[in-house]
Design a protein around this motif. Structure first.
Motif, PDB file in Angstrom:
ATOM      1  N   ASP A   1       0.877  -1.173   0.000  1.00  0.00           N
ATOM      2  CA  ASP A   1       0.000   0.000   0.000  1.00  0.00           C
ATOM      3  C   ASP A   1       0.917   1.227   0.000  1.00  0.00           C
ATOM      4  O   ASP A   1       1.416   1.648   1.042  1.00  0.00           O
ATOM      5  N   ILE A   2       1.158   1.772  -1.180  1.00  0.00           N
ATOM      6  CA  ILE A   2       2.151   2.826  -1.377  1.00  0.00           C
ATOM      7  C   ILE A   2       1.843   4.054  -0.514  1.00  0.00           C
ATOM      8  O   ILE A   2       2.731   4.580   0.152  1.00  0.00           O
ATOM      9  N   ASP A   3       0.594   4.497  -0.497  1.00  0.00           N
ATOM     10  CA  ASP A   3       0.252   5.709   0.255  1.00  0.00           C
ATOM     11  C   ASP A   3       0.530   5.543   1.751  1.00  0.00           C
ATOM     12  O   ASP A   3       1.108   6.424   2.384  1.00  0.00           O
ATOM     13  N   THR A   4       0.150   4.405   2.306  1.00  0.00           N
ATOM     14  CA  THR A   4       0.389   4.152   3.730  1.00  0.00           C
ATOM     15  C   THR A   4       1.883   4.106   4.027  1.00  0.00           C
ATOM     16  O   THR A   4       2.354   4.700   4.999  1.00  0.00           O
ATOM     17  N   GLU A   5       2.629   3.393   3.181  1.00  0.00           N
ATOM     18  CA  GLU A   5       4.070   3.267   3.408  1.00  0.00           C
ATOM     19  C   GLU A   5       4.789   4.599   3.232  1.00  0.00           C
ATOM     20  O   GLU A   5       5.759   4.877   3.938  1.00  0.00           O
ATOM     21  N   LEU A   6       4.330   5.437   2.305  1.00  0.00           N
ATOM     22  CA  LEU A   6       4.945   6.763   2.153  1.00  0.00           C
ATOM     23  C   LEU A   6       4.727   7.602   3.409  1.00  0.00           C
ATOM     24  O   LEU A   6       5.629   8.311   3.859  1.00  0.00           O
ATOM     25  N   ASN A   7       3.536   7.506   3.989  1.00  0.00           N
ATOM     26  CA  ASN A   7       3.272   8.232   5.238  1.00  0.00           C
ATOM     27  C   ASN A   7       4.146   7.712   6.379  1.00  0.00           C
ATOM     28  O   ASN A   7       4.667   8.487   7.179  1.00  0.00           O
ATOM     29  N   LYS A   8       4.334   6.391   6.445  1.00  0.00           N
ATOM     30  CA  LYS A   8       5.204   5.818   7.477  1.00  0.00           C
ATOM     31  C   LYS A   8       6.647   6.283   7.290  1.00  0.00           C
ATOM     32  O   LYS A   8       7.321   6.638   8.257  1.00  0.00           O
ATOM     33  N   ALA A   9       7.113   6.267   6.030  1.00  0.00           N
ATOM     34  CA  ALA A   9       8.490   6.679   5.741  1.00  0.00           C
ATOM     35  C   ALA A   9       8.684   8.152   6.111  1.00  0.00           C
ATOM     36  O   ALA A   9       9.712   8.532   6.696  1.00  0.00           O
TER      37      ALA A   9
ATOM     38  N   ARG B   1      20.198  12.032   3.527  1.00  0.00           N
ATOM     39  CA  ARG B   1      20.525  12.940   2.420  1.00  0.00           C
ATOM     40  C   ARG B   1      19.657  12.702   1.198  1.00  0.00           C
ATOM     41  O   ARG B   1      19.082  13.618   0.637  1.00  0.00           O
ATOM     42  N   ASN B   2      19.587  11.451   0.759  1.00  0.00           N
ATOM     43  CA  ASN B   2      18.896  11.127  -0.481  1.00  0.00           C
ATOM     44  C   ASN B   2      17.513  10.558  -0.154  1.00  0.00           C
ATOM     45  O   ASN B   2      17.365   9.366   0.098  1.00  0.00           O
ATOM     46  N   LEU B   3      16.502  11.404  -0.189  1.00  0.00           N
ATOM     47  CA  LEU B   3      15.160  10.988   0.210  1.00  0.00           C
ATOM     48  C   LEU B   3      14.541  10.013  -0.781  1.00  0.00           C
ATOM     49  O   LEU B   3      13.791   9.111  -0.393  1.00  0.00           O
ATOM     50  N   LYS B   4      14.855  10.158  -2.043  1.00  0.00           N
ATOM     51  CA  LYS B   4      14.304   9.253  -3.054  1.00  0.00           C
ATOM     52  C   LYS B   4      14.852   7.840  -2.851  1.00  0.00           C
ATOM     53  O   LYS B   4      14.114   6.860  -2.896  1.00  0.00           O
TER      54      LYS B   4
ATOM     55  N   THR C   1      13.304   6.355   0.296  1.00  0.00           N
ATOM     56  CA  THR C   1      11.918   5.950   0.070  1.00  0.00           C
ATOM     57  C   THR C   1      11.856   4.638  -0.702  1.00  0.00           C
ATOM     58  O   THR C   1      11.072   3.749  -0.378  1.00  0.00           O
ATOM     59  N   ASN C   2      12.695   4.512  -1.718  1.00  0.00           N
ATOM     60  CA  ASN C   2      12.721   3.277  -2.499  1.00  0.00           C
ATOM     61  C   ASN C   2      13.127   2.095  -1.612  1.00  0.00           C
ATOM     62  O   ASN C   2      12.513   1.026  -1.668  1.00  0.00           O
ATOM     63  N   ASN C   3      14.147   2.282  -0.794  1.00  0.00           N
ATOM     64  CA  ASN C   3      14.583   1.226   0.125  1.00  0.00           C
ATOM     65  C   ASN C   3      13.481   0.876   1.125  1.00  0.00           C
ATOM     66  O   ASN C   3      13.285  -0.286   1.480  1.00  0.00           O
ATOM     67  N   TRP C   4      12.772   1.892   1.597  1.00  0.00           N
ATOM     68  CA  TRP C   4      11.672   1.691   2.550  1.00  0.00           C
ATOM     69  C   TRP C   4      10.600   0.789   1.922  1.00  0.00           C
ATOM     70  O   TRP C   4      10.122  -0.163   2.535  1.00  0.00           O
ATOM     71  N   LEU C   5      10.225   1.095   0.678  1.00  0.00           N
ATOM     72  CA  LEU C   5       9.183   0.320   0.012  1.00  0.00           C
ATOM     73  C   LEU C   5       9.655  -1.097  -0.309  1.00  0.00           C
ATOM     74  O   LEU C   5       8.873  -2.045  -0.219  1.00  0.00           O
TER      75      LEU C   5
END
Length: 161
Positions: free
Chosen positions: A72-80, A91-94, A97-101
């Motif tokens: 669930d991308i939206d939920t995981e983005l909020n968690k991240a 430093r590198n948010l992108k 975020t990719n690693n988080w997902l």
């Protein structure tokens, strides 16, 4: 702070001005330093995180959904985002975020693997079972001479012990 020997040329609203270099560098250091001595994150980091998540473009979001279909991308983005705001700066948010997902996808697959059986149990149709020559125990009537008497059963049980 005394005036510096160095001046910087600055464009302010289309007008060229000169600024004291020490004051400019002091301002920049205060604004963009990762941590403040008391341990709090500077306001610009929070703004950076908020801006990053507010401006994720639709193309990248679509690529994330394609790469991580079970997440669930939206939920995981909020968690991240909350993790970034409550932990040490990245430093590198992108990349973060990719690693988080990717981690969320792995956790999701592990949960599915643990919950799902290794194979599916299928019940074969009765016609197939009869074609194979299998007779269910309820349908079996053993011949009379093949039935053990109570004494024979007791003898068999004694031998097992």
């Amino acid at each position: 702070m005394p005036n510096s020997r160095f001046k910087l040329q600055v464009n302010v609203g289309g007008e060229i001005k000169w600024a004291d270099a020490d004051k400019v560098f002091a301002h920049l250091m205060e604004r963009y330093t990762k941590t403040i001595p008391n341990g709090e994150k500077p306001q610009p980091y929070k703004e950076k995180v908020e801006n990053f998540f507010a401006t994720i473009d639709a193309e990248w979001l679509q690529a994330l959904r394609k790469a991580y279909p079970n997440v669930d991308i939206d939920t995981e983005l909020n968690k991240a985002k909350m993790w970034l705001l409550s932990n040490s700066p990245k430093r590198n948010l992108k990349k973060f975020t990719n690693n988080w997902l990717a981690k969320a996808m792995g956790q999701r697959q592990n949960k599915q693997t643990e919950a799902a059986p290794l194979y599916k149990k299928h019940k074969a149709p009765i016609s197939f079972i009869k074609e194979m020559g299998y007779i269910a125990p309820d349908d079996v009537t053993p011949p009379e001479d093949d039935i053990a008497s109570p004494e024979e059963i007791k003898e068999m049980l004694k031998r097992k012990q």
